[in-house]
Design a protein around this motif. Structure first.
Motif, PDB file in Angstrom:
ATOM      1  N   TRP A  41      -0.583  38.140  79.402  1.00  6.34           N
ATOM      2  CA  TRP A  41       0.605  37.937  78.704  1.00  6.34           C
ATOM      3  C   TRP A  41       1.602  37.241  79.416  1.00  6.34           C
ATOM      4  O   TRP A  41       2.254  36.345  78.518  1.00  6.34           O
ATOM      5  N   ARG A 271       5.906  48.054  74.515  1.00  2.70           N
ATOM      6  CA  ARG A 271       4.440  47.716  74.797  1.00  2.70           C
ATOM      7  C   ARG A 271       3.478  49.063  74.983  1.00  2.70           C
ATOM      8  O   ARG A 271       2.358  48.629  75.226  1.00  2.70           O
ATOM      9  N   TYR A 303       8.021  42.642  70.575  1.00  3.31           N
ATOM     10  CA  TYR A 303       6.338  42.270  70.952  1.00  3.31           C
ATOM     11  C   TYR A 303       5.534  43.024  69.974  1.00  3.31           C
ATOM     12  O   TYR A 303       6.041  44.083  69.243  1.00  3.31           O
ATOM     13  N   ARG A 305       2.911  45.652  69.247  1.00  2.00           N
ATOM     14  CA  ARG A 305       2.630  47.006  69.894  1.00  2.00           C
ATOM     15  C   ARG A 305       1.234  47.381  69.534  1.00  2.00           C
ATOM     16  O   ARG A 305       0.618  46.800  68.545  1.00  2.00           O
ATOM     17  N   LEU A 315      -0.485  37.637  70.649  1.00  2.00           N
ATOM     18  CA  LEU A 315       0.956  37.704  71.171  1.00  2.00           C
ATOM     19  C   LEU A 315       1.928  36.735  70.871  1.00  2.00           C
ATOM     20  O   LEU A 315       1.488  35.626  71.729  1.00  2.00           O
TER      21      LEU A 315
END
Length: 316
Positions: A41, A271, A303, A305, A315
């Motif tokens: 990420w 997250r 973000y 989740r 994402l």
């Protein structure tokens, strides 16, 4: 990633926004899946480098086996897209050599070596420490100057001696003293890069000539931090000021207690990453948690989740 040849060394280009990665734990055990997802990420959100086993990564309390897994995972997931820098500095020269050799064997591109802490060596001892390390490994070295943790600081004459060591390619300063950037830049040869290791002054350091920044806050806001660093490198002052103002509440909130406890709490909020830290660190107080939540809202950091690793590419 472009490489260059300097003095016989082939070095992957290191600079820009580099994340001082947290090490996820779950019930006290290294969470390999969470680490993989976090690394991927970070890369997808524009980070230019990964720093493993640092202070933010609780490197001092990792076992050698855990260090191996963390560094190997970063190298594997990065796949050469960004450089991986392994933190290897300790207060013991022999242990520092061992950890640096380990990092080289695992495929790290460089080692971030903190000045020996606790022992409080003289400047001569610091020089001999790095000379012995450089003679014992071929891995490029970045000197990490962090007096608030080590109780020693680099003297100008020591910089001259360190600059004479061919495998030292950079110096990361965590004091937040911007005046050092211009002063050190004029003192050091061009082959040695200067990096900020102080989040609140990272953008100012970049505008003053630093080639990059090592950031704990980038764990939480990689896209924003990367954009700020790139804007500074391009001299886009309006963008730098706007991004710095947006990130300021995060810089402040994540400094209320020891990092990485605050950083992990922010990642837990956003997250669902475990906020577990190892003793002697403990989780944040409720008041700090509230401040972190407020800062995340102010910075507009959001973000998706409950996203499993297989869905990480979705994402934003």
């Amino acid at each position: 990633m472009t490489a260059y040849i300097e003095g016989g060394w082939t070095v992957r280009r290191i600079g820009g926004a580099m994340t001082s990665l947290v090490t996820p734990f779950k019930d006290g055990v290294l969470d390999h899946v969470a680490l993989m997802a976090h690394v991927e990420w970070q890369i997808l959100n524009g980070i230019d480098g990964l720093v493993a086993c640092s202070i933010a990564g609780e490197g001092a309390v990792l076992t050698m086996d855990e260090r191996t897994k963390v560094i190997a995972t970063c190298v594997e997931v990065a796949e050469g897209k960004v450089p991986v820098i392994a933190t290897s500095g300790t207060n013991c020269t022999a242990t520092t050599i061992e950890e640096t050799r380990q990092a080289a064997a695992l495929g790290a591109d460089a080692a971030l070596v903190t000045l020996p802490y606790y022992s409080k060596p003289t400047q001569k001892g610091v020089i001999h420490h790095f000379e012995r390390l450089a003679a014992s490994t071929d891995l490029p070295l970045i000197v990490h100057n962090l007096p608030s943790y080590t109780a020693i600081d680099l003297a100008p004459a020591t910089l001259d001696s360190l600059a004479a060591i061919p495998s030292i390619i950079g110096i990361a300063d965590g004091t937040g003293d911007i005046g050092r950037i211009s002063a050190w830049r004029s003192q050091l040869p061009e082959r040695i890069s200067l990096f900020s290791a102080h989040d609140p002054t990272a953008s100012t350091a970049a505008l003053s000539g630093a080639q990059g920044a090592i950031s704990a806050v980038a764990n939480v806001a990689p896209r924003l931090f990367s954009a700020m660093q790139h804007a500074a490198a391009a001299g886009n002052l309006s963008a730098v000021f706007a991004l710095s103002e947006r990130l300021l509440p995060l810089f402040q909130a994540l400094s209320l207690e020891s990092q990485p406890a605050t950083v992990k709490q922010a990642l837990h909020i956003l997250r669902d990453m475990s906020s577990d830290v190892r003793l002697p660190l403990v989780g944040v107080d409720p008041a700090t948690d509230a401040m972190i939540r407020e800062a995340l809202l102010s910075a507009q950091v959001t973000y998706k989740r409950h996203c499993p690793p297989a869905d990480i590419h979705r994402l934003g």
